[in-house]
Design an enzyme around this catalytic site. Structure first.
Site, PDB file in Angstrom:
ATOM      1  CD  GLU A   1      -2.232   0.905   3.195  1.00 43.27           C
ATOM      2  OE1 GLU A   1      -1.970   0.032   3.919  1.00 43.27           O
ATOM      3  OE2 GLU A   1      -3.527   1.533   3.474  1.00 43.27           O
TER       4      GLU A   1
ATOM      5  CE  LYS B   1      -7.636   0.886   3.975  1.00 43.55           C
ATOM      6  NZ  LYS B   1      -5.555   1.153   4.767  1.00 43.55           N
TER       7      LYS B   1
ATOM      8  CB  CYS C   1      -4.060  -1.796   4.221  1.00 41.08           C
ATOM      9  SG  CYS C   1      -2.907  -2.537   5.878  1.00 41.08           S
TER      10      CYS C   1
HETATM   11  C1  ACM Z   1      -3.889  -0.251   6.986  1.00 41.95           C
HETATM   12  O1  ACM Z   1      -5.234  -0.849   6.716  1.00 41.95           O
HETATM   13  N1  ACM Z   1      -3.031   0.347   6.178  1.00 41.95           N
HETATM   14  C2  ACM Z   1      -3.776  -0.423   8.622  1.00 41.95           C
END
Ligand code: ACM
Length: 265
Positions: free
Chosen positions: A38, A109, A142
């Protein structure tokens, strides 16, 4: 297909040299698909919305084009996390799937973590799967992992492999990947960064330990917590497309969807 997780330690804001380092690392191990962390070349810990705006790149920016050119010249695909300056004027925490044929697929995301909620817009792409060279590939970022529905949705869409770009600060996922892989019978490739970022009063230490887990829960890659590197493994779609546990059970067909909806009493 040979895939690789790339584990790096970017310097916050040093985008150009971070990309140079990533491409050099990727040149050291040949694979067909590379999965990067990420915010792979920007650094993670922005401290204001203005900083997120300044750090963000468009999908056709010079920085993204460096990966696209590398992909074409090496005949390998790349999936990387980056802060996206979108056409709608918003900044997203995104991953982009770049193929040597020139395709670019952006996932934003869905589940923002902690102060990301202050600086980024919640993703609006939803989950999707793209087939490339015979492998169906889904993207996640993530904290999406914490919501089992994310990986389940990708499995229901037919994913063989979930390309999971991360900057993990909690200690759980590397072990939780086992459950996500066996319950969906998919490959999971989680690329995480290492190192510590201290910005203003807060400090994050990233846990490394990038993993590739197969549909039976075997760890094909289990990288160290303190070293950068490129860690590769072969994946086989015969395994990810066999959802049968035994002659009687199939992890997808046996779902009792009727009971999973919110019940009213
Ligand atoms: C995250 O979502 N970077 C912990």
């Amino acid at each position: 297909m040979k895939i690789a997780t790339v584990q790096n330690n970017p310097v916050f804001g040093e985008k150009s040299s971070n990309i140079t380092d990533l491409l050099k690392m990727m040149d050291s191990v040949k694979a067909e698909l590379y999965i990067l962390p990420e915010m792979s070349y920007s650094g993670y810990q922005v401290v204001s919305k203005e900083e997120a705006v300044k750090l963000a790149d468009r999908v056709d920016s010079d920085n993204i084009m460096r990966f696209a050119e590398w992909s074409k010249s090496r005949d390998s695909a790349v999936i990387l996390g980056f802060p996206e300056a979108a056409e709608d004027g918003k900044i997203y925490n995104s991953s982009i799937f770049i193929t040597p044929e020139g395709e670019r697929h952006v996932y934003r995301k869905s589940h923002l973590f902690y102060k990301e909620k202050l600086y980024y817009a919640p993703g609006n792409t939803g989950f999707f799967v793209n087939e490339w060279r015979g492998v169906k590939i889904g993207q996640a970022i993530c904290f999406d992992w914490y919501f089992s529905e994310s990986f389940r949705t990708l499995a229901l869409l037919g994913a063989d492999l979930i390309a999971h770009c991360t900057n993990i600060v909690m200690p759980y996922f590397q072990r939780a990947a086992f459950a996500r892989a066996i319950e969906n019978r998919v490959y999971i490739a989680t690329s995480n960064r290492i190192g510590t970022e201290s910005r203003e009063s807060e400090s994050f230490t990233y846990t490394g330990e990038s993993v590739i887990v197969d549909p039976l829960g075997n760890y094909l890659v289990d990288a160290p917590s303190d070293k950068t590197g490129v860690f590769a493994a072969e994946i086989d779609t015969n395994l990810s497309r066999n959802k049968k546990l035994n002659d009687f059970n199939d992890v997808i067909a046996d779902r009792r969807e009727i009971f999973y909806k919110k019940q009213s009493f």
